[in-house]
Design an enzyme around this catalytic site. Structure first.
Site, PDB file in Angstrom:
ATOM      1  N   CYS A 383       1.336  -2.870  -5.011  1.00  0.00           N
ATOM      2  CA  CYS A 383       2.586  -2.719  -4.274  1.00  0.00           C
ATOM      3  C   CYS A 383       2.348  -2.805  -2.759  1.00  0.00           C
ATOM      4  CB  CYS A 383       3.304  -1.448  -4.701  1.00  0.00           C
ATOM      5  SG  CYS A 383       5.081  -1.608  -4.471  1.00  0.00           S
ATOM      6  N   HIS A 509       3.552  -2.000 -10.467  1.00  0.00           N
ATOM      7  CA  HIS A 509       2.701  -0.816 -10.669  1.00  0.00           C
ATOM      8  C   HIS A 509       2.070  -0.811 -12.061  1.00  0.00           C
ATOM      9  CE1 HIS A 509       3.791   1.356  -6.981  1.00  0.00           C
ATOM     10  NE2 HIS A 509       4.937   0.716  -7.105  1.00  0.00           N
ATOM     11  N   GLU A 511      -0.308   0.819 -13.061  1.00  0.00           N
ATOM     12  CA  GLU A 511      -0.797   2.157 -13.435  1.00  0.00           C
ATOM     13  C   GLU A 511       0.189   2.916 -14.312  1.00  0.00           C
ATOM     14  OE1 GLU A 511       0.280   1.248 -10.465  1.00  0.00           O
ATOM     15  OE2 GLU A 511       1.154   2.888  -9.310  1.00  0.00           O
TER      16      GLU A 511
END
Ligand code: GLN
Length: 544
Positions: A383, A509, A511
């Protein structure tokens, strides 16, 4: 009568006891007994969602596929369980009051005085109902905050009433407490637990099971004492000792203390026996790594471990996938601005720059990225980390001095990162970014495609700024690969530097979609590249 059973998890004595982890572990155990589980957190704060809070206040904001910005505990739920999460999985006091007040304005309560009981409590119960259904065996509802907080009271009252509505036999109350060890007395102390359960009982909730966080073994005599004072059977007093190795051991220790058996018996659920071999194997792999690597996470909130929670977890998942132990260091990007990257970043086999907002520390991130690119150190940008990678490349490879994001410099001559078109007229701050799952298309000759093994992907977003399309050709001419674009190709989602061992930066993202037994492909790829980097350094050293 509902078929769905409900488990309510409350916390006592202190905050940060790991209620989210414990709830997630319970969910994981019940799923592994063949039950269909849904998970939810009710947060007592007044913000409508955590999206407008600083990571210092609240830790990371966890984004779901549907674009909800939620509490980081939902990250634990997703990492431990298969439970599908949506906007119904996280409600706050702010959301609940907002709905009730909107209904009052519409005239739905004409003639009535609108009150906490029953209007707010009814709304809370509706939020819990939203997750029940024919396709759900158990809903686990975690109540944020600590028993005794003023803010939690309406939630506790609502869950008390809930068992009257659906039948006591369909509800189970689990209370997580702390049993501290007092060095001076050389004893574990049960009194805080007694007080905390006392408070719950005053409200009208008799917990069925107590999970006791403790630093050392909770002997039978202490469990008996807690049981007597808190009005539960001794076997319902469960030890949850601190895990110094990994949070992923929590479910295993709860099994060892018979928690899953007690839950299914008490709720009258018929289930298969527990199957958690895959989880046990994962822990075994974690405990027996064959290599280790050093990874630096360069961010604004290095000192605050919850600010990048899912990133740290995902790096570990990449390690599990490759039998590698990862030593992660958090490095404050402002320190790099002061001391330079050389001093702070040498010795790392991989560098990651995570997401963020605001200018502070960005120059340090850009310097860290330059270091990774020039020294051929594997790099993953996420990001804002991707946006900084674009700025770095523009400045140092393409000669665009002063290139920047318009988030930080509105009058830059080279606005290589700029506001998304759809954001031009957005003035409100809450829930208005480009949020949630978006599909992207990968370039076949990219590292990203190598990692994912598929051309089409779907990933979660949370941003207002983007790679400025107008500069795309120039970047490509200087050797940057546009490795992924949004489906209509208008947005750049991934950039890579092909002339580098592993340099991947993504606008989304990853994650938020990594699990301990299924590492996200990019984290697995990043760790694998870090292992290779370490081997190359080792070989180079052995030649001299
Ligand atoms: N501040 C940047 C933007 O809004 C990056 C956001 C992020 O890293 N989540 O686009």
């Amino acid at each position: 009568m509902t078929l769905t059973k409900h488990i309510f998890v409350t916390g006592g004595v202190v905050s940060s006891l790991g209620k989210g982890l414990t709830s997630a572990s319970i969910g994981m155990l019940l799923e592994n007994r063949g039950l269909r589980v849904r998970m939810q957190k009710l947060d007592p704060y007044i913000n409508v969602d955590p999206g407008t809070m600083s990571p210092f206040q609240h830790g990371e904001v966890y984004v779901l596929d549907d674009g909800s910005e939620t509490d980081l505990d939902l990250g634990h739920y997703e990492r431990f369980t298969q439970s599908p999460l949506s906007r119904h999985s996280n409600y706050t006091t702010g959301q609940i009051y907002l709905r009730v007040i909107e209904r009052e304005r519409r005239g739905e309560f004409l003639g009535q005085t609108v009150q906490v009981i029953p209007h707010i409590t009814n709304e809370i119960k509706r939020c819990i109902d939203n997750l029940s259904g024919d396709d759900v065996d158990v809903v686990i509802t975690e109540i944020g905050g600590t028993v005794g907080d003023i803010e939690s009271l309406p939630f506790l009252e609502a869950i008390r009433q809930y068992s009257l509505d659906v039948g006591k036999e369909n509800c189970l109350y689990i209370h997580l407490t702390l049993v501290p060890y007092l060095k001076a007395a050389a004893e574990l102390k049960t009194k805080p637990t007694q007080h905390s359960v006392g408070l719950l009982r005053q409200i009208g909730i008799q917990p069925d099971i107590l999970i006791c966080r403790c630093e050392r073994e909770l002997p039978l005599s202490d469990r008996e004492k807690i049981a007597l004072f808190c009005n539960v059977p001794t076997k319902a007093v469960i030890e949850e000792r601190d895990k110094d190795f990994s949070i992923y051991e929590v479910p295993l220790s709860l099994v060892d203390h018979g928690l899953d058996d007690q839950i299914v018996k008490r709720l009258g659920l018929s289930t298969k026996s527990l199957e958690i071999d895959a989880w046990r194997n994962m822990i075994h792999r974690m405990r027996n790594p064959v290599t280790e690597v050093n990874i630096a996470v360069v961010g604004k909130y290095a000192s605050h471990k919850d600010a990048y929670k899912s990133i740290y977890e995902s790096i570990d998942h990449g390690g599990i996938a490759h039998n590698a132990q990862i030593r992660v260091s958090s490095i404050q990007s402002e320190d790099i601005e002061r001391e330079g990257p050389e001093r702070l970043l040498s010795g790392y086999h991989g560098i990651l720059v995570p997401g963020g907002f605001g200018e502070r520390g960005t120059e340090g991130k850009i310097e860290a990225i330059r270091y990774a690119r020039e020294r051929q150190i594997p790099f993953l940008g996420i990001c804002l980390g991707m946006q900084c990678a674009v700025i770095e490349f523009a400045r140092n490879v393409m000669g665009m001095a002063g290139a920047n994001s318009t988030e930080f410099d509105r009058s830059t001559n080279f606005p290589v990162v700029c506001l998304l078109d759809e954001q031009q007229n957005v003035t409100e701050k809450g829930g208005t970014m480009r949020l949630g799952a978006q599909r992207a298309q990968l370039a076949l000759d990219s590292r990203s495609y190598e990692c994912y093994g598929q051309e089409q992907i779907s990933e979660r977003h949370r941003h207002r700024y983007e790679f400025n399309h107008q500069f795309r050709k120039q970047f490509e001419a200087h050797g940057m690969l546009i490795a992924g674009t949004s489906q209509n190709q208008s947005l750049v989602e991934i950039v890579e530097v092909p002339d580098h061992p592993w340099f991947v930066a993504v606008q989304y993202h990853p994650e938020f979609k990594s699990k301990p037994i299924a590492a996200h492909p990019l984290f697995a790829g990043f760790v694998s590249a870090a292992i290779t980097a370490k081997e190359i350094i080792g070989e180079a050293k052995s030649m001299f």
